[in-house]
Design a protein around this motif. Structure first.
Motif, mmCIF file in Angstrom:
data_model
loop_
_atom_site.group_PDB
_atom_site.id
_atom_site.type_symbol
_atom_site.label_atom_id
_atom_site.label_comp_id
_atom_site.label_asym_id
_atom_site.label_seq_id
_atom_site.Cartn_x
_atom_site.Cartn_y
_atom_site.Cartn_z
ATOM 1 N N SER A 155 29.114 33.804 50.675
ATOM 2 C CA SER A 155 30.323 33.298 50.031
ATOM 3 C C SER A 155 30.763 34.268 48.949
ATOM 4 O O SER A 155 29.970 35.065 48.441
ATOM 5 C CB SER A 155 30.077 31.918 49.428
ATOM 6 O OG SER A 155 29.124 31.985 48.383
ATOM 7 N N VAL A 156 32.043 34.200 48.599
ATOM 8 C CA VAL A 156 32.581 35.090 47.565
ATOM 9 C C VAL A 156 33.712 34.380 46.834
ATOM 10 O O VAL A 156 34.438 33.571 47.419
ATOM 11 C CB VAL A 156 33.089 36.414 48.193
ATOM 12 C CG1 VAL A 156 34.299 36.181 49.089
ATOM 13 C CG2 VAL A 156 33.418 37.445 47.120
ATOM 14 N N LYS A 157 33.828 34.639 45.534
ATOM 15 C CA LYS A 157 34.937 34.124 44.728
ATOM 16 C C LYS A 157 35.797 35.308 44.309
ATOM 17 O O LYS A 157 35.279 36.288 43.765
ATOM 18 C CB LYS A 157 34.416 33.413 43.480
ATOM 19 C CG LYS A 157 33.632 32.143 43.745
ATOM 20 C CD LYS A 157 33.133 31.572 42.419
ATOM 21 C CE LYS A 157 32.174 30.429 42.630
ATOM 22 N NZ LYS A 157 31.534 30.010 41.374
ATOM 23 N N LEU A 158 37.088 35.207 44.546
ATOM 24 C CA LEU A 158 38.025 36.273 44.181
ATOM 25 C C LEU A 158 39.139 35.704 43.299
ATOM 26 O O LEU A 158 39.433 34.508 43.348
ATOM 27 C CB LEU A 158 38.624 36.912 45.437
ATOM 28 C CG LEU A 158 37.619 37.568 46.401
ATOM 29 C CD1 LEU A 158 38.306 37.964 47.689
ATOM 30 C CD2 LEU A 158 36.937 38.761 45.763
ATOM 31 N N THR A 159 39.735 36.575 42.506
ATOM 32 C CA THR A 159 40.783 36.143 41.581
ATOM 33 C C THR A 159 42.048 36.967 41.776
ATOM 34 O O THR A 159 41.987 38.184 41.941
ATOM 35 C CB THR A 159 40.299 36.292 40.120
ATOM 36 O OG1 THR A 159 39.104 35.524 39.945
ATOM 37 C CG2 THR A 159 41.353 35.794 39.144
ATOM 38 N N LEU A 160 43.194 36.281 41.775
ATOM 39 C CA LEU A 160 44.504 36.926 41.815
ATOM 40 C C LEU A 160 45.205 36.625 40.493
ATOM 41 O O LEU A 160 45.598 35.484 40.234
ATOM 42 C CB LEU A 160 45.331 36.381 42.992
ATOM 43 C CG LEU A 160 44.783 36.633 44.397
ATOM 44 C CD1 LEU A 160 45.593 35.846 45.422
ATOM 45 C CD2 LEU A 160 44.789 38.113 44.738
ATOM 46 N N ASN A 161 45.344 37.638 39.649
ATOM 47 C CA ASN A 161 45.915 37.440 38.320
ATOM 48 C C ASN A 161 47.390 37.818 38.212
ATOM 49 O O ASN A 161 48.017 37.574 37.188
ATOM 50 C CB ASN A 161 45.137 38.259 37.272
ATOM 51 C CG ASN A 161 43.755 37.681 37.043
ATOM 52 O OD1 ASN A 161 43.568 36.479 37.139
ATOM 53 N ND2 ASN A 161 42.791 38.536 36.762
ATOM 54 N N LYS A 162 47.930 38.432 39.265
ATOM 55 C CA LYS A 162 49.317 38.906 39.175
ATOM 56 C C LYS A 162 50.257 37.933 39.870
ATOM 57 O O LYS A 162 50.041 37.551 41.017
ATOM 58 C CB LYS A 162 49.443 40.298 39.789
ATOM 59 C CG LYS A 162 50.777 40.975 39.481
ATOM 60 C CD LYS A 162 50.741 42.455 39.838
ATOM 61 C CE LYS A 162 51.993 43.169 39.380
ATOM 62 N NZ LYS A 162 51.959 44.617 39.663
ATOM 63 N N SER A 163 51.310 37.552 39.143
ATOM 64 C CA SER A 163 52.302 36.630 39.692
ATOM 65 C C SER A 163 53.532 37.405 40.154
ATOM 66 O O SER A 163 54.016 38.294 39.454
ATOM 67 C CB SER A 163 52.707 35.603 38.637
ATOM 68 O OG SER A 163 53.708 34.757 39.148
ATOM 69 N N TYR A 164 54.049 37.048 41.333
ATOM 70 C CA TYR A 164 55.207 37.728 41.910
ATOM 71 C C TYR A 164 56.432 36.819 42.005
ATOM 72 O O TYR A 164 57.520 37.283 42.317
ATOM 73 C CB TYR A 164 54.873 38.241 43.316
ATOM 74 C CG TYR A 164 53.736 39.220 43.331
ATOM 75 C CD1 TYR A 164 53.938 40.565 43.067
ATOM 76 C CD2 TYR A 164 52.428 38.796 43.573
ATOM 77 C CE1 TYR A 164 52.890 41.474 43.057
ATOM 78 C CE2 TYR A 164 51.370 39.687 43.574
ATOM 79 C CZ TYR A 164 51.605 41.027 43.307
ATOM 80 O OH TYR A 164 50.562 41.918 43.297
#
Length: 736
Positions: free
Chosen positions: A571-580
């Motif tokens: 398993s892996v946790k990823l983060t998206l911090n940029k809003s488009y």
């Protein structure tokens, strides 16, 4: 300039050649389509003329099935050809959007790789003119800058050098422009795409997939992929593109649309995203909302109830009840209830037949509790039922044979009466016996759940060692009252489904291999326990934003219990911090609504600063909203949403504005705005976006609690280009 002209000439020649191949293949497929249509019509006509038309004509059914199979096969061939025609028509308008030149290590030849929606090959030469965006080599376009690069092929990792990256805008078979870029996806393309007006349907993002998004889309290593993404980071789009990629990759792993399911936040959102997969050339996979699995109160009704009850004692009871019944602690209490039921509450009885004992109650209980393979309660009880009947049948058969012998020695006058009587005795006896056996082999899950709240002593005994809410007595009392009235709250419906699944009374989905859960933050531990029971053979893609939780406080720790409950080897946790989604100005405004600062990267698209408008009264506010709607339409914006707190308020607004502007309330049945302004309850706005968002009455009185603050954040994060907030009286303290 000479270089540009040479490049332009080269690109025009390549496009011309590409279009000629598409046109050639399209003509072939159209001919095939016409032939297959004729076959379908002929097959159906033959079936009608030659086969039986009545279901009562049993002799004709095999022949009818044979015709039906042929018709189905011809129809499938026609549909598959029709899809290819549709693909070629799309390719004809815009065959590709990107190109990179790549030279593989150890080779001298430079490959020019054009990337588009679908693969395109010249059948005569086997040359590939366009690569599907999901092809392994296409990942270079999204992930690598000029210089060293690599991609993962089925045979292993391929390394080389990226010599050129080029992007195109092709519309109606014409190159509008192209340019070279050093970075992955040039901001010019993003600016152009993100600056467009929104529509009633979510669009695909294949032209603008970012590196961090591509990593998520193409992940096949992990059984559990958890993504925390800020509002507007493209979570749902990424999830849908991931499904398209998995279906493409699934040609090797035997994954098809029947093996994938999307758990959406609501039916409106399901309709909003329904166009993305067809745009990407895939059929839609099944979409369900949690409401589809349960009976009773719906999620929307739960939200309405919370909004209505705010400020009352009942609000706190309802809120704490939701949190408690969703917790791991309550799941533990339910597990203890089931254990208590199987050990103490099943009323096993001695079973007799014709005066002979078949099984004693103690023997039945011992067999039932001997559960080395962890079989659910209901299956074990059915096994016991079958065992009892298997012992009774020989005895019953023997008894009937004895009756028949008596019949043979009886006069003909009485024979029919005795035979009829013996049959009646047999049926009556069987019904009585089954009723007796069912008294301990059938489980009423509703009564079992009711027992937990009607017997306080039992509740507190089962919850020993568990920290309970301070108002637990109120929760127990309120739940008991509602259940006795036949009302099942949304939080109780999850508990009931959990009990049904653990008992073995509810349907599971063994064929599902990939589950995509959107708006993950809306679910509690009990929901993830349910998902684990429903989809035992599945891998998971979990998308959420803890800043968009509603009735509970959210932070990054919420994903810990998801990982613990679903527990997968990889398993892996990823983060998206940029809003488009939103402009820089709107994004900056929205960040001030958050209680906790978050890592947040703005996309530099500058537009108007959000406006906060004070009005003397509601009448003037309604008038101002109508005037602004007309103004924004004249400015060229296509979609306008008026976002308010509740459905009740939405219906009130529609009544006040409908004489001046065309306005409709967004409800659970539809998401079709067309030329109408949509009035949207805040909790239903998740995932949606509008060119213009007008937030209704953000007064101190209307938005005052933490719950309100979270509703306001969701409302404001729906805006792409323009955000206006109106208030009567003092504005909410959440707005600076």
């Amino acid at each position: 300039m000479s270089n540009f002209k040479e490049n332009q000439k080269e690109e025009l020649m390549y496009l011309e050649k590409t279009l000629s191949i598409i046109e050639s293949e399209l003509e072939k497929e159209k001919e095939v389509l016409n032939k297959r249509l004729s076959k379908v019509i002929a097959s159906r006509k033959e079936m009608w003329e030659e086969s039986a038309h009545s279901s009562e004509d049993f002799d004709g059914i095999p022949e009818m099935n044979q015709y039906l199979n042929e018709v189905n096969m011809e129809t499938r061939d026609y549909i598959s050809t029709e899809k290819r025609v549709h693909r070629y028509n799309k390719l004809l308008k815009s065959p590709y959007f990107g190109r990179f030149d790549f030279i593989e290590d150890g080779f001298n030849k430079t490959e020019k790789i054009y990337v588009g929606l679908y693969n395109l090959m010249d059948i005569k030469t086997d040359d590939i003119y366009v690569y599907d965006w999901r092809a392994p080599i296409s990942s270079i376009f999204y992930r690598n800058e000029l210089g060293k690069g690599f991609y993962r092929s089925p045979s292993g990792v391929i390394y080389g050098d990226v010599l050129l990256k080029r992007q195109y805008k092709i519309k109606d078979s014409k190159i509008k422009y192209f340019f070279d870029s050093n970075i992955k996806i040039n901001d010019e393309i993003l600016q152009e795409v993100l600056g467009r007006n929104s529509s009633t349907k979510m669009k695909n993002i294949v032209e603008t997939i970012q590196k961090e998004q591509d990593i998520i889309i193409r992940d096949i290593e992990n059984d559990l992929l958890i993504v925390q993404g800020v509002a507007g980071s493209g979570k749902t789009s990424i999830a849908l593109h991931r499904i398209a990629f998995l279906l493409y990759e699934g040609l090797n792993s035997k994954l098809d649309i029947n093996n994938i399911i999307i758990i959406s936040p609501n039916s409106i959102f399901s309709k909003y995203i329904s166009n993305v997969l067809p745009e990407l050339g895939e059929e839609n996979v099944e979409q369900l909302i949690f409401d589809d699995f349960v009976e009773g109160e719906k999620r929307q009704e739960q939200m309405e109830s919370l909004i209505t009850l705010q400020g009352s004692k009942q609000f706190n009871i309802k809120l704490e009840s939701i949190k408690f019944k969703g917790s791991d602690d309550f799941v533990e209490i339910l597990d203890r209830l089931l254990k208590y039921y199987e050990r103490k509450l099943i009323p096993f009885k001695d079973v007799y037949y014709n005066g002979e004992i078949i099984e004693t109650s103690q023997e039945l209980k011992s067999i039932f509790l001997d559960n080395k393979i962890n079989m659910p309660i209901v299956k074990r009880l059915k096994r016991i039922e079958k065992m009892i009947l298997n012992k009774i049948y020989p005895l019953r058969k023997k008894r009937l044979e004895m009756i028949e012998k008596v019949v043979e020695r009886t006069t003909e006058t009485h024979m029919l009466e005795i035979k009829s009587f013996s049959r009646l005795i047999s049926i009556k006896e069987a019904n009585k016996l089954m009723k007796y056996i069912h008294s301990f082999t059938e489980v009423n899950y509703m009564n079992l759940y009711k027992l937990l709240f009607s017997d306080k002593n039992l509740f507190f005994r089962l919850s020993k060692g568990i920290k309970l809410p301070k108002n637990i007595d109120g929760i127990i009392s309120e739940t008991n009252k509602k259940l006795n009235l036949g009302y099942i709250s949304y939080e109780d419906s999850a508990s009931l489904l959990y009990i049904k699944l653990k008992l073995g009374l509810s349907e599971e989905y063994p064929e599902i291999k990939q589950v995509v859960i959107d708006e993950a933050q809306d679910y509690y531990p009990i929901h993830y326990h349910i998902f684990k029971l429903l989809f035992k053979n599945a891998r998971y893609t979990i998308m959420g934003d803890f800043n968009q939780t509603l009735e509970k406080h959210g932070d990054k720790n919420l994903y810990d219990y998801v990982e613990d409950i679903l527990y997968k080897t990889k398993s892996v946790k990823l983060t998206l911090n940029k809003s488009y989604r939103s402009s820089f100005e709107i994004s900056a405004f929205n960040q001030k609504l958050l209680s906790n600062k978050q890592e947040f990267l703005y996309f530099e698209r500058h537009e108007a600063t959000p406006k906060v408008k004070f009005m003397d009264n509601l009448s003037k506010m309604n008038q101002s909203i109508c005037e602004d709607v007309i103004k924004f339409y004249k400015m060229g914006y296509k979609s306008i949403g008026i976002i308010c707190k509740s459905e009740k308020e939405a219906e009130h607004i529609q009544g006040k504005l409908s004489d001046t502007i065309d306005v409709k309330v967004l409800n659970r049945e539809s998401y079709e705005n067309k030329n109408s302004v949509l009035v949207v309850p805040s909790y239903l706005a998740k995932g949606l976006e509008f060119d213009v968002v007008l937030v209704y009455n953000v007064s101190k009185e209307n938005y005052k609690s933490d719950f309100d603050k979270r509703l306001l954040y969701i409302a404001c994060t729906r805006a792409l280009h323009q955000l206006v907030l109106y208030h009567v009286g003092e504005k909410s303290e959440f707005i600076n």
